[in-house]
Design a protein around this motif. Structure first.
Motif, PDB file in Angstrom:
ATOM      1  N   HIS A 116      14.244  -4.862  20.299  1.00 54.34           N
ATOM      2  CA  HIS A 116      14.627  -5.691  19.045  1.00 54.34           C
ATOM      3  C   HIS A 116      14.848  -4.432  17.948  1.00 54.34           C
ATOM      4  N   PRO A 117      16.146  -4.870  17.264  1.00 54.47           N
ATOM      5  CA  PRO A 117      16.485  -3.797  16.255  1.00 54.47           C
ATOM      6  C   PRO A 117      15.557  -3.679  14.924  1.00 54.47           C
ATOM      7  N   TRP A 118      15.424  -2.479  14.426  1.00 58.33           N
ATOM      8  CA  TRP A 118      14.578  -2.342  13.289  1.00 58.33           C
ATOM      9  C   TRP A 118      15.270  -1.380  12.286  1.00 58.33           C
ATOM     10  N   GLU A 119      15.183  -1.646  11.070  1.00 56.99           N
ATOM     11  CA  GLU A 119      15.873  -0.694  10.004  1.00 56.99           C
ATOM     12  C   GLU A 119      14.793  -0.216   9.178  1.00 56.99           C
ATOM     13  N   ILE A 120      14.927   1.205   9.134  1.00 61.74           N
ATOM     14  CA  ILE A 120      13.924   1.942   8.285  1.00 61.74           C
ATOM     15  C   ILE A 120      15.008   2.379   6.977  1.00 61.74           C
ATOM     16  N   THR A 121      14.802   1.644   5.991  1.00 61.69           N
ATOM     17  CA  THR A 121      15.616   1.884   4.647  1.00 61.69           C
ATOM     18  C   THR A 121      14.900   2.190   3.214  1.00 61.69           C
ATOM     19  N   TRP A 122      15.470   3.031   2.645  1.00 60.51           N
ATOM     20  CA  TRP A 122      15.323   3.152   1.176  1.00 60.51           C
ATOM     21  C   TRP A 122      16.412   2.430   0.461  1.00 60.51           C
ATOM     22  N   VAL A 123      15.972   1.534  -0.412  1.00 59.18           N
ATOM     23  CA  VAL A 123      17.084   1.132  -1.317  1.00 59.18           C
ATOM     24  C   VAL A 123      16.319   1.150  -2.730  1.00 59.18           C
ATOM     25  N   ASP A 124      16.845   1.116  -3.856  1.00 53.14           N
ATOM     26  CA  ASP A 124      16.273   1.229  -5.180  1.00 53.14           C
ATOM     27  C   ASP A 124      15.563  -0.151  -5.425  1.00 53.14           C
ATOM     28  N   PHE A 125      14.654  -0.580  -4.670  1.00 53.14           N
ATOM     29  CA  PHE A 125      13.799  -1.750  -5.165  1.00 53.14           C
ATOM     30  C   PHE A 125      12.419  -1.186  -5.454  1.00 53.14           C
ATOM     31  N   ALA A 126      11.772  -2.166  -6.422  1.00 56.39           N
ATOM     32  CA  ALA A 126      10.258  -1.685  -6.806  1.00 56.39           C
ATOM     33  C   ALA A 126       9.650  -2.184  -5.491  1.00 56.39           C
ATOM     34  N   LEU A 127       8.749  -1.473  -5.202  1.00 56.93           N
ATOM     35  CA  LEU A 127       7.626  -1.811  -3.907  1.00 56.93           C
ATOM     36  C   LEU A 127       6.409  -1.881  -4.250  1.00 56.93           C
ATOM     37  N   THR A 128       5.656  -2.729  -4.047  1.00 56.28           N
ATOM     38  CA  THR A 128       4.272  -2.414  -4.136  1.00 56.28           C
ATOM     39  C   THR A 128       3.354  -1.391  -3.563  1.00 56.28           C
ATOM     40  N   GLU A 129       2.440  -1.167  -3.550  1.00 54.06           N
ATOM     41  CA  GLU A 129       1.508   0.030  -3.028  1.00 54.06           C
ATOM     42  C   GLU A 129       1.785  -0.222  -1.176  1.00 54.06           C
ATOM     43  N   ASP A 130       1.602  -1.559  -1.029  1.00 55.44           N
ATOM     44  CA  ASP A 130       1.696  -1.628   0.499  1.00 55.44           C
ATOM     45  C   ASP A 130       3.059  -1.982   1.130  1.00 55.44           C
TER      46      ASP A 130
END
Length: 146
Positions: A116-130
Protein backbone atom coordinates in the motif's frame (compact mmCIF):
# COMPACT_ATOMS: atom_id res chain seq x y z
CA UNK A 1 -22.40 16.02 6.56
CA UNK A 2 -20.88 12.57 6.00
CA UNK A 3 -17.50 11.96 7.58
CA UNK A 4 -14.84 9.47 6.56
CA UNK A 5 -14.41 7.47 9.74
CA UNK A 6 -12.57 4.29 8.73
CA UNK A 7 -10.14 3.18 6.00
CA UNK A 8 -9.52 -0.56 5.59
CA UNK A 9 -6.35 -2.03 4.11
CA UNK A 10 -6.26 -5.60 2.78
CA UNK A 11 -3.26 -7.39 4.28
CA UNK A 12 -1.63 -10.75 3.64
CA UNK A 13 -0.21 -11.28 7.14
CA UNK A 14 -2.14 -9.71 10.01
CA UNK A 15 0.63 -10.02 12.62
CA UNK A 16 3.22 -8.50 10.28
CA UNK A 17 0.92 -5.64 9.27
CA UNK A 18 -0.03 -4.88 12.87
CA UNK A 19 3.63 -4.87 13.97
CA UNK A 20 4.52 -2.53 11.07
CA UNK A 21 1.84 0.05 11.88
CA UNK A 22 2.52 -0.13 15.60
CA UNK A 23 6.22 0.52 14.83
CA UNK A 24 5.08 3.69 13.01
CA UNK A 25 3.42 4.80 16.26
CA UNK A 26 -0.23 3.88 15.67
CA UNK A 27 -1.96 2.18 18.60
CA UNK A 28 -4.30 -0.79 18.24
CA UNK A 29 -7.69 -0.56 19.92
CA UNK A 30 -8.76 -3.22 22.45
CA UNK A 31 -11.47 -4.32 19.96
CA UNK A 32 -8.71 -5.64 17.67
CA UNK A 33 -8.31 -9.39 17.28
CA UNK A 34 -6.70 -11.99 15.01
CA UNK A 35 -9.19 -11.22 12.20
CA UNK A 36 -9.18 -7.40 12.20
CA UNK A 37 -7.06 -4.68 13.75
CA UNK A 38 -8.33 -1.15 14.45
CA UNK A 39 -5.61 1.49 14.71
CA UNK A 40 -6.11 5.01 16.02
CA UNK A 41 -5.41 7.28 13.08
CA UNK A 42 -6.17 10.54 14.89
CA UNK A 43 -9.82 10.97 13.99
CA UNK A 44 -9.94 8.27 11.32
CA UNK A 45 -9.60 4.58 12.13
CA UNK A 46 -7.14 2.57 10.04
CA UNK A 47 -8.41 -1.00 9.84
CA UNK A 48 -6.29 -3.99 8.82
CA UNK A 49 -8.28 -6.90 7.41
CA UNK A 50 -7.22 -10.14 5.74
CA UNK A 51 -6.96 -9.88 1.95
CA UNK A 52 -9.09 -12.99 1.33
CA UNK A 53 -11.73 -11.89 3.83
CA UNK A 54 -11.95 -8.43 2.25
CA UNK A 55 -12.21 -9.95 -1.24
CA UNK A 56 -15.11 -12.08 -0.03
CA UNK A 57 -16.82 -9.19 1.79
CA UNK A 58 -16.54 -6.70 -1.08
CA UNK A 59 -16.77 -8.98 -4.09
CA UNK A 60 -13.68 -7.29 -5.53
CA UNK A 61 -10.98 -9.58 -6.92
CA UNK A 62 -8.16 -9.95 -4.38
CA UNK A 63 -9.96 -7.42 -2.14
CA UNK A 64 -7.95 -4.63 -3.71
CA UNK A 65 -9.54 -1.53 -5.06
CA UNK A 66 -6.89 0.60 -6.76
CA UNK A 67 -5.72 4.13 -7.19
CA UNK A 68 -5.42 5.17 -3.56
CA UNK A 69 -2.57 6.70 -1.61
CA UNK A 70 -2.75 7.37 2.10
CA UNK A 71 -0.78 10.18 3.72
CA UNK A 72 0.81 11.36 6.93
CA UNK A 73 1.08 15.16 7.02
CA UNK A 74 3.89 16.67 9.08
CA UNK A 75 4.38 20.17 10.52
CA UNK A 76 7.76 21.03 8.97
CA UNK A 77 9.64 20.11 5.78
CA UNK A 78 12.45 18.64 7.93
CA UNK A 79 10.08 16.03 9.39
CA UNK A 80 9.56 14.36 5.99
CA UNK A 81 12.95 12.56 5.85
CA UNK A 82 12.81 11.81 9.59
CA UNK A 83 9.40 10.12 9.33
CA UNK A 84 10.52 8.29 6.17
CA UNK A 85 13.47 6.85 8.12
CA UNK A 86 11.07 5.59 10.82
CA UNK A 87 8.92 3.90 8.16
CA UNK A 88 11.98 2.29 6.54
CA UNK A 89 13.21 1.01 9.92
CA UNK A 90 9.76 -0.52 10.49
CA UNK A 91 10.02 -2.45 7.20
CA UNK A 92 8.70 -0.04 4.56
CA UNK A 93 10.07 -0.04 1.02
CA UNK A 94 11.02 3.48 -0.09
CA UNK A 95 9.31 4.41 -3.34
CA UNK A 96 10.57 8.00 -3.69
CA UNK A 97 12.80 9.93 -1.35
CA UNK A 98 12.03 13.43 -0.06
CA UNK A 99 11.80 16.13 -2.70
CA UNK A 100 10.43 19.64 -3.05
CA UNK A 101 7.42 19.69 -5.33
CA UNK A 102 6.71 22.36 -8.00
CA UNK A 103 3.71 23.51 -5.93
CA UNK A 104 5.95 24.11 -2.90
CA UNK A 105 5.39 21.12 -0.62
CA UNK A 106 7.92 18.48 0.39
CA UNK A 107 6.91 14.86 -0.14
CA UNK A 108 8.22 11.29 -0.04
CA UNK A 109 6.58 7.90 -0.67
CA UNK A 110 6.92 4.43 0.83
CA UNK A 111 5.06 1.14 0.52
CA UNK A 112 3.96 -0.86 3.55
CA UNK A 113 4.71 -4.62 3.69
CA UNK A 114 1.55 -5.30 1.64
CA UNK A 115 2.46 -2.75 -1.03
CA UNK A 116 0.00 0.00 0.00
CA UNK A 117 1.51 3.36 -1.02
CA UNK A 118 1.85 6.02 1.68
CA UNK A 119 2.94 9.62 1.34
CA UNK A 120 4.72 11.62 4.00
CA UNK A 121 4.20 15.25 3.16
CA UNK A 122 4.60 18.77 4.36
CA UNK A 123 2.14 21.23 2.88
CA UNK A 124 1.47 24.63 4.37
CA UNK A 125 -1.71 23.42 6.10
CA UNK A 126 -2.65 24.23 9.65
CA UNK A 127 -2.35 21.00 11.69
CA UNK A 128 -3.72 20.09 15.09
CA UNK A 129 -1.32 18.86 17.77
CA UNK A 130 -2.10 15.25 16.75
CA UNK A 131 -1.52 15.92 13.03
CA UNK A 132 -5.05 16.43 11.65
CA UNK A 133 -5.40 18.95 8.82
CA UNK A 134 -7.49 22.04 9.52
CA UNK A 135 -8.98 23.31 6.27
CA UNK A 136 -10.33 26.84 6.10
CA UNK A 137 -13.64 26.05 4.45
CA UNK A 138 -15.14 29.52 4.90
CA UNK A 139 -18.77 29.97 5.87
CA UNK A 140 -21.22 27.14 5.24
CA UNK A 141 -23.36 27.63 2.13
CA UNK A 142 -26.94 28.76 2.63
CA UNK A 143 -29.48 25.94 2.30
CA UNK A 144 -31.58 26.10 -0.87
CA UNK A 145 -34.96 27.74 -0.55
CA UNK A 146 -38.04 26.08 -1.96
Amino acid sequence: MPAISLVTLAVADMARARAFYEALGLRAAPESNDEVVFLDGGGVVLSLYGRDALAEDTGLPDGRPGGITLAFNVKTPEEVPARLAVAEAAGARILKGPRTMPWGGVTAYFADPDGHPWEITWVDFALTEDGRILLDMGPAPEPPTA
